[in-house]
Enzyme design. Structure first.
Site, PDB file in Angstrom:
ATOM      1  N   PHE A 116       0.866  -1.182   0.000  1.00  9.76           N
ATOM      2  CA  PHE A 116       0.000   0.000   0.000  1.00  9.76           C
ATOM      3  C   PHE A 116       0.898   1.225   0.000  1.00  9.76           C
ATOM      4  CE2 PHE A 116      -4.547   0.916   0.980  1.00  9.76           C
ATOM      5  CZ  PHE A 116      -5.093  -0.232   0.467  1.00  9.76           C
ATOM      6  N   GLN A 236      -7.331  14.918   3.416  1.00  7.86           N
ATOM      7  CA  GLN A 236      -6.673  14.119   2.379  1.00  7.86           C
ATOM      8  C   GLN A 236      -7.557  13.930   1.142  1.00  7.86           C
ATOM      9  OE1 GLN A 236      -6.017   9.633   2.846  1.00  7.86           O
ATOM     10  NE2 GLN A 236      -3.955  10.448   2.910  1.00  7.86           N
ATOM     11  N   HIS A 238      -7.858  11.565  -1.998  1.00  2.00           N
ATOM     12  CA  HIS A 238      -7.366  10.279  -2.511  1.00  2.00           C
ATOM     13  C   HIS A 238      -7.165  10.435  -4.014  1.00  2.00           C
ATOM     14  CE1 HIS A 238      -7.134   6.047  -3.454  1.00  2.00           C
ATOM     15  NE2 HIS A 238      -7.221   5.717  -2.187  1.00  2.00           N
ATOM     16  N   LEU A 248     -14.691   5.876  -4.593  1.00  3.13           N
ATOM     17  CA  LEU A 248     -13.305   5.448  -4.391  1.00  3.13           C
ATOM     18  C   LEU A 248     -12.910   4.221  -5.210  1.00  3.13           C
ATOM     19  CD1 LEU A 248     -10.874   6.262  -2.554  1.00  3.13           C
ATOM     20  CD2 LEU A 248     -11.391   4.176  -1.326  1.00  3.13           C
ATOM     21  N   GLU A 251      -6.603   2.075  -3.200  1.00  4.64           N
ATOM     22  CA  GLU A 251      -5.162   2.067  -3.463  1.00  4.64           C
ATOM     23  C   GLU A 251      -4.663   0.633  -3.717  1.00  4.64           C
ATOM     24  OE1 GLU A 251      -2.897   5.174  -1.219  1.00  4.64           O
ATOM     25  OE2 GLU A 251      -2.153   3.376  -0.228  1.00  4.64           O
ATOM     26  N   ARG A 282      -0.515   9.370  -0.574  1.00  6.32           N
ATOM     27  CA  ARG A 282      -1.624   9.941  -1.355  1.00  6.32           C
ATOM     28  C   ARG A 282      -1.466  11.428  -1.656  1.00  6.32           C
ATOM     29  NH1 ARG A 282      -6.247   6.637   1.999  1.00  6.32           N
ATOM     30  NH2 ARG A 282      -5.725   4.653   1.010  1.00  6.32           N
ATOM     31  N   HIS A 349     -11.287  12.625   0.750  1.00  2.15           N
ATOM     32  CA  HIS A 349     -11.375  11.261   1.281  1.00  2.15           C
ATOM     33  C   HIS A 349     -11.318  11.156   2.797  1.00  2.15           C
ATOM     34  CE1 HIS A 349     -11.000   6.954   1.201  1.00  2.15           C
ATOM     35  NE2 HIS A 349      -9.817   6.982   1.787  1.00  2.15           N
ATOM     36  N   ARG A 391      -2.364  10.848   6.115  1.00  2.00           N
ATOM     37  CA  ARG A 391      -2.489   9.456   6.571  1.00  2.00           C
ATOM     38  C   ARG A 391      -2.035   8.484   5.487  1.00  2.00           C
ATOM     39  NH1 ARG A 391      -6.331   5.390   5.732  1.00  2.00           N
ATOM     40  NH2 ARG A 391      -7.961   6.708   4.856  1.00  2.00           N
TER      41      ARG A 391
HETATM   42  C1  LIG Z   1     -14.788   4.676   0.452  1.00  2.00           C
HETATM   43  C2  LIG Z   1     -13.796   4.589   1.577  1.00  2.00           C
HETATM   44  C3  LIG Z   1     -12.875   3.564   1.614  1.00  2.00           C
HETATM   45  C4  LIG Z   1     -11.954   3.473   2.653  1.00  2.00           C
HETATM   46  N1  LIG Z   1     -11.041   2.444   2.655  1.00  2.00           N
HETATM   47  C5  LIG Z   1     -10.171   2.333   3.698  1.00  2.00           C
HETATM   48  C6  LIG Z   1      -9.262   1.232   3.762  1.00  2.00           C
HETATM   49  O1  LIG Z   1      -9.246   0.337   2.926  1.00  2.00           O
HETATM   50  N2  LIG Z   1      -8.401   1.184   4.809  1.00  2.00           N
HETATM   51  C7  LIG Z   1      -8.388   2.138   5.793  1.00  2.00           C
HETATM   52  O2  LIG Z   1      -7.581   2.020   6.720  1.00  2.00           O
HETATM   53  N3  LIG Z   1      -9.261   3.174   5.757  1.00  2.00           N
HETATM   54  C8  LIG Z   1     -10.155   3.286   4.742  1.00  2.00           C
HETATM   55  N4  LIG Z   1     -11.030   4.340   4.723  1.00  2.00           N
HETATM   56  C9  LIG Z   1     -11.125   5.233   5.883  1.00  2.00           C
HETATM   57  C10 LIG Z   1     -11.935   4.561   6.997  1.00  2.00           C
HETATM   58  O3  LIG Z   1     -12.881   3.691   6.445  1.00  2.00           O
HETATM   59  C11 LIG Z   1     -12.659   5.578   7.872  1.00  2.00           C
HETATM   60  O4  LIG Z   1     -11.721   6.493   8.365  1.00  2.00           O
HETATM   61  C12 LIG Z   1     -13.330   4.871   9.044  1.00  2.00           C
HETATM   62  O5  LIG Z   1     -14.190   3.859   8.607  1.00  2.00           O
HETATM   63  C13 LIG Z   1     -14.065   5.783   9.992  1.00  2.00           C
HETATM   64  O6  LIG Z   1     -14.606   4.955  11.005  1.00  2.00           O
HETATM   65  P1  LIG Z   1     -15.309   5.526  12.285  1.00  2.00           P
HETATM   66  O7  LIG Z   1     -15.622   4.367  13.181  1.00  2.00           O
HETATM   67  O8  LIG Z   1     -14.506   6.632  12.844  1.00  2.00           O
HETATM   68  O9  LIG Z   1     -16.655   6.181  11.723  1.00  2.00           O
HETATM   69  P2  LIG Z   1     -17.750   5.670  10.658  1.00  2.00           P
HETATM   70  O10 LIG Z   1     -17.545   4.279  10.238  1.00  2.00           O
HETATM   71  O11 LIG Z   1     -17.848   6.729   9.612  1.00  2.00           O
HETATM   72  O12 LIG Z   1     -19.069   5.693  11.525  1.00  2.00           O
HETATM   73  C14 LIG Z   1     -19.614   6.888  12.046  1.00  2.00           C
HETATM   74  C15 LIG Z   1     -20.780   6.518  12.922  1.00  2.00           C
HETATM   75  O13 LIG Z   1     -21.238   7.671  13.605  1.00  2.00           O
HETATM   76  C16 LIG Z   1     -22.641   7.745  13.533  1.00  2.00           C
HETATM   77  N5  LIG Z   1     -22.998   9.157  13.647  1.00  2.00           N
HETATM   78  C17 LIG Z   1     -22.461  10.219  13.023  1.00  2.00           C
HETATM   79  N6  LIG Z   1     -23.062  11.352  13.423  1.00  2.00           N
HETATM   80  C18 LIG Z   1     -24.003  10.993  14.329  1.00  2.00           C
HETATM   81  C19 LIG Z   1     -24.968  11.699  15.094  1.00  2.00           C
HETATM   82  N7  LIG Z   1     -25.091  13.012  15.019  1.00  2.00           N
HETATM   83  N8  LIG Z   1     -25.781  10.997  15.902  1.00  2.00           N
HETATM   84  C20 LIG Z   1     -25.692   9.645  15.990  1.00  2.00           C
HETATM   85  N9  LIG Z   1     -24.800   8.927  15.282  1.00  2.00           N
HETATM   86  C21 LIG Z   1     -23.962   9.598  14.470  1.00  2.00           C
HETATM   87  C22 LIG Z   1     -22.991   7.114  12.204  1.00  2.00           C
HETATM   88  O14 LIG Z   1     -24.317   6.659  12.202  1.00  2.00           O
HETATM   89  C23 LIG Z   1     -21.981   5.963  12.161  1.00  2.00           C
HETATM   90  O15 LIG Z   1     -22.487   4.849  12.844  1.00  2.00           O
HETATM   91  C24 LIG Z   1     -11.961   4.442   3.680  1.00  2.00           C
HETATM   92  C25 LIG Z   1     -12.896   5.465   3.656  1.00  2.00           C
HETATM   93  C26 LIG Z   1     -13.797   5.554   2.608  1.00  2.00           C
HETATM   94  C27 LIG Z   1     -14.767   6.710   2.611  1.00  2.00           C
END
Ligand SMILES: Cc1cc2nc3c(=O)[nH]c(=O)nc-3n(C[C@H](O)[C@H](O)[C@H](O)COP(=O)(O)OP(=O)(O)OC[C@H]3O[C@@H](n4cnc5c(N)ncnc54)[C@H](O)[C@@H]3O)c2cc1C
Length: 585
Positions: A116, A236, A238, A248, A251, A282, A349, A391
């Site tokens: 990666f 960031q 992507h 997306l 990568e 990135r 991203h 990142r």
């Molecule tokens: C398309 C894509 C692909 C990616 N691929 C990778 C990868 O391969 N490897 C990697 O390391 N990273 C990857 N990333 C980054 C990574 O996925 C994210 O940084 C990560 O999933 C964020 O996780 P989280 O638990 O912080 O929040 P999230 O998974 O975004 O969850 C947020 C939660 O908060 C809740 N929420 C938000 N606001 C409120 C509110 N006001 N009230 C109640 N609930 C709320 C939502 O309902 C949800 O349950 C990717 C990101 C994207 C967008």
């Protein structure tokens, strides 16, 4: 109005929130609130993988992983936090495996690993295979596994409850105000510990890989409560969003052998990063793409994108390792990536900045590291900081799992030690929220959410994206002040209580404008180029004045305050590899 009590309230059911919940379950009464069904959280969209120096494919070490993360961060990451994350990574992966995550495997049965961007062996010598994966659905399988575990462990779930504010008493957090989407009724959640895991905020930009729900609510709420945000200027892009949609393309496509080409068919990354080429971090690849476009070497009639060439991979290899990429290309553009290169351009991203925390997820509210009792944050909403100014791919899923667990453990310790009853609830936050909603519903004139949001996304895309300068950023700060007034004067047509998404979008828009102000102002103040923050007018990194974190506060009267906070360089004090130096790949 109903009051509900749980020992711990976790807001957010992505991987960070669920990992913390699993840690707390069985020991304390823990509830997870989520505005979406947990399995719709953006973590489920993560494609390419999760990093850990397991060394299943070739020799690897956690120290090399830490070095790559710090160099990738353009030396802004806090080095102790990075060391904690990288050292814990192999254990965290094996734990996920034991919980049931169906990782892809090598022939010999070990968890498979692939290269990666920015992950190297022997302190930058060549790419290393460090990223564990489940085809290109890694986030999906991790989210399903942790959700199953949380349900099995009897975590309470409040699905489709949107949190609108924090409750505080005597300088400590002790609850949240939420609205139940199905009925429109307010609930006060009372707790001894509150954790935010509300994810990222890419929706403020026009072209983004982020889900519709990624509106940065957690960030907007903390700003309104006088809590600072850290390093918000680092956003960031992507390099490979599916052109022109921004969806997306992982990568991992380049990790598996895909290469970027300009309109002349040239593999241009060989010129920008001679050692690791298409697998450079990135920020560097995104800037290189824009440089190619500026020089007139873009593809297509508008010369506004480049091509991701996977044609050296067989159809079978793509089907096995990148099935989602194959299906996105087919469904959205009608092309078969084993035959035709995929048109791509950078897409917003990931948020490196967020709510400042220590390595145990405790929220810190000033430059000296003062804690806010009762409040934790983890995941993309938090800034530990392990990603600094940029990142590395596959380090976010790791961050969620490692720091979600650590926050869970810390809350356990806190609850075991402090036997006090929760502080009595103050209903002030609820009254504030109800007044805001009544204002929205009662207004007879005003703009729609969509009109203001479109203008916000345009300002952020045009003036606060990959390349920035004083003129554009100063204009953005002014335009955001106007947008703030417009967002406060929205008119909501839907007057019903049941699933009134229009009201919720209006409130989300207010959060978006608030944190966008933090991004633009911190970007204006940072007169240097570092990681994802690239200033045309200050093209060099300036360690003397800016090897510092930014802190952004919003005062009650709306005035913005900018401060700086030192970066932890603890590894650099004993090992020369970790001393900030020019970033070359
Ligand atoms: C398309 C894509 C692909 C990616 N691929 C990778 C990868 O391969 N490897 C990697 O390391 N990273 C990857 N990333 C980054 C990574 O996925 C994210 O940084 C990560 O999933 C964020 O996780 P989280 O638990 O912080 O929040 P999230 O998974 O975004 O969850 C947020 C939660 O908060 C809740 N929420 C938000 N606001 C409120 C509110 N006001 N009230 C109640 N609930 C709320 C939502 O309902 C949800 O349950 C990717 C990101 C994207 C967008």
């Amino acid at each position: 109005m109903q009051v509900v009590y749980h020992d711990v309230i976790i807001v957010g059911a992505g991987l960070a929130g669920l990992r913390a919940a699993v840690e707390l379950s069985g020991k304390h009464d823990v509830a997870v609130l989520s505005k979406l069904h947990p399995l719709r959280s953006h973590s489920g969209a993560a494609q390419g993988g999760i990093s850990a120096a397991l060394g299943n494919a070739e020799k690897d070490s956690s120290e090399w992983h830490a070095y790559d993360t710090i160099k990738g961060s353009d030396y802004l990451a806090d080095q102790y936090a990075v060391e904690v994350m990288c050292n814990d990574a192999p254990r965290a992966i094996i734990e996920l495996e034991h919980l049931g995550v169906p990782f892809s495997r090598f022939e010999d049965g070990h968890i498979a690993q692939r290269p990666f961007g920015g992950h190297t062996k022997n302190f930058g010598e060549a790419p290393v295979r460090r990223t564990c994966y489940a085809a290109d659905r890694t986030g999906h399988v991790c989210l399903h596994t942790l959700y199953e575990q949380a349900v099995k462990d009897k975590v309470f779930f409040y699905d489709e409850y949107q949190v609108l504010d924090l409750c505080m008493a005597d300088g400590a957090v002790n609850g949240v105000v939420a609205i139940e989407l199905k009925t429109g009724r307010f609930l006060l959640f009372h707790a001894r510990a509150v954790m935010f895991a509300t994810g990222g905020y890419g929706k403020a930009w026009k072209t983004t890989s982020n889900a519709f729900a990624n509106t940065g609510d957690g960030l907007g709420i903390v700003l309104n409560n006088g809590i600072p945000l850290q390093d918000m200027e680092f956003v960031q892009f992507h390099p490979t969003g599916l052109y022109p949609l921004g969806i997306l393309i992982t990568e991992a496509a380049r990790g598996e052998g895909g290469v970027l080409r300009n309109a002349d068919g040239e593999r241009f990354m060989e010129r920008y990063a001679p050692t690791i080429k298409d697998l450079a971090p990135r920020d560097i690849v995104s800037r290189s793409i824009y440089d190619e476009l500026k020089e007139g070497r873009g593809a297509g009639p508008m010369k506004d994108h480049v091509l991701l060439d996977l044609t050296a991979l067989s159809r079978e290899a793509i089907a096995e390792k990148l099935p989602e990429i194959e299906s996105f290309s087919r469904i959205y553009l009608g092309i078969d990536p084993s035959v035709t290169p995929i048109p791509v351009s950078p897409t917003c991203h990931y948020a490196m900045g967020g709510i400042p925390t220590d390595v145990n997820g405790r929220v810190l509210i000033d430059a000296q590291g003062k804690e806010l009792p009762g409040f934790w944050a983890a995941g993309e909403v938090a800034c530990v900081s392990v990603h600094g100014a940029n990142r590395l791919g596959s380090n976010s899923l790791l961050d969620l799992i490692v720091f979600g667990r650590r926050a869970g453990k810390d809350i356990n310790r806190f609850l075991d030690r402090v036997l006090l009853k929760p502080r009595p609830l103050d209903t002030g936050a609820l009254e504030k929220v109800s007044r805001k909603i009544e204002g929205l519903l009662g207004r007879k004139e005003g703009e729609t959410v969509a009109a203001v949001r479109t203008d916000l996304q345009k300002v952020m895309m045009d003036k606060v994206s990959v390349f920035r300068n004083e003129h554009g950023l100063a204009a953005a700060v002014e335009e955001l002040a106007v947008l703030q007034g417009r967002a406060a004067g929205i008119r909501v047509k839907d007057q019903s209580k049941v699933f009134n998404t229009e009201i919720l979008e209006a409130l989300e828009l207010q959060h978006m404008v608030n944190y966008s102000k933090a991004v633009a102002l911190c970007a204006l103040k940072r007169q240097e180029s570092r990681g994802a923050h690239s200033r045309d007018d200050y093209p060099l990194r300036d360690d003397e004045n800016h090897l510092k974190h930014s802190l952004f506060f919003l005062k009650e009267n709306g005035e913005a305050v900018y401060e700086q906070k030192p970066v932890d360089l603890s590894l650099a004090s004993t090992r020369p590899e970790f001393v900030p130096k020019e970033r070359k790949y």
